[in-house]
Enzyme design. Structure first.
Site, mmCIF file in Angstrom:
data_model
loop_
_atom_site.group_PDB
_atom_site.id
_atom_site.type_symbol
_atom_site.label_atom_id
_atom_site.label_comp_id
_atom_site.label_asym_id
_atom_site.label_seq_id
_atom_site.Cartn_x
_atom_site.Cartn_y
_atom_site.Cartn_z
ATOM 1 N NE ARG A 143 -6.878 -1.391 -9.740
ATOM 2 C CZ ARG A 143 -6.567 -2.057 -10.854
ATOM 3 N NH1 ARG A 143 -5.703 -3.039 -10.827
ATOM 4 N NH2 ARG A 143 -7.133 -1.725 -12.002
ATOM 5 C CB ALA A 166 -12.953 -7.080 -5.146
ATOM 6 C CB VAL A 186 1.206 -3.636 6.511
ATOM 7 C CG1 VAL A 186 0.966 -5.135 6.568
ATOM 8 C CG2 VAL A 186 2.672 -3.337 6.801
ATOM 9 C CD GLU A 188 -4.680 -5.792 7.389
ATOM 10 O OE1 GLU A 188 -5.795 -5.572 6.890
ATOM 11 O OE2 GLU A 188 -4.213 -5.115 8.313
#
Length: 193
Positions: free
Chosen positions: A110, A114, A136, A138
């Site tokens: 999003r 950020a 998953v 990161e």
């Protein structure tokens, strides 16, 4: 061609695209569906020699990975996970997504997150045709602030693109489908390459 919000709803309704739990229409926008943060996080052990020599044998890499990736955190829904500046952790989406053989997914962070320095994925934002499971994430905090992450918060968006023809080698039939049907944070399985 990317699926529009109308097409995403139709594909879900017709069970061509499976998302669990079935998303509310408020989570589907333009060409994306918002996904939420799950409650499982993995952090890396700080006391380990931080050199992972990828030129070593599979067995040696496997031993190193077991030493460095060993702190699982389950965060209750009414609590937060504190992501400190410069910290890299693995997390998981609340939603499970199962793609058919003729669809590829794209995970994007999003913009609002950020702009606070939160990176959602290091490099792997493609979701292969035939893949299924919880995604998953990161996470990396590139800011100089601690970011409080709450299970259930909107964390990313997924868009879907129709392939020119169905894949003949979708993810779910590969011999080395290392991350298929993952339901918890899954460590790197580079030792299985």
């Amino acid at each position: 061609m990317r699926l529009s919000d109308r097409d995403i709803e139709l594909w879900i309704k017709n069970k061509k695209l499976v998302i669990e739990p079935i998303p509310n229409k408020e989570l589907i926008h333009g060409v994306t569906i918002d996904v939420r943060l799950g409650n499982e996080f993995y952090t890396f052990c700080n006391k380990f020699n931080k050199n992972i020599d990828l030129s070593k044998s599979r067995n040696e890499i496997s031993k190193i990975l077991k030493k460095v990736m060993n702190k699982k955190h389950i965060i209750p829904n009414d609590h937060v996970f504190l992501l400190k500046p410069g910290m890299f952790v693995l997390a998981i989406t609340l939603e499970k997504i199962f793609l058919p053989n003729n669809l590829v997914g794209w995970l994007d962070g999003r913009s609002s997150l950020a702009r606070l320095g939160l990176m959602i994925h290091a490099t792997s934002h493609r979701i292969d045709p035939g893949w299924g499971g919880n995604i998953v994430l990161e996470f990396f905090n590139s800011s100089n602030m601690i970011l409080s992450l709450c299970p259930g918060m909107l964390i990313a968006a997924v868009s879907f693109e129709i392939l020119s023809s169905p894949s003949i080698r979708p993810y779910n039939i590969r011999k080395n489908a290392k991350y298929f049907n993952q339901s918890e944070v899954t460590f790197s399985r580079i030792d299985q390459d």
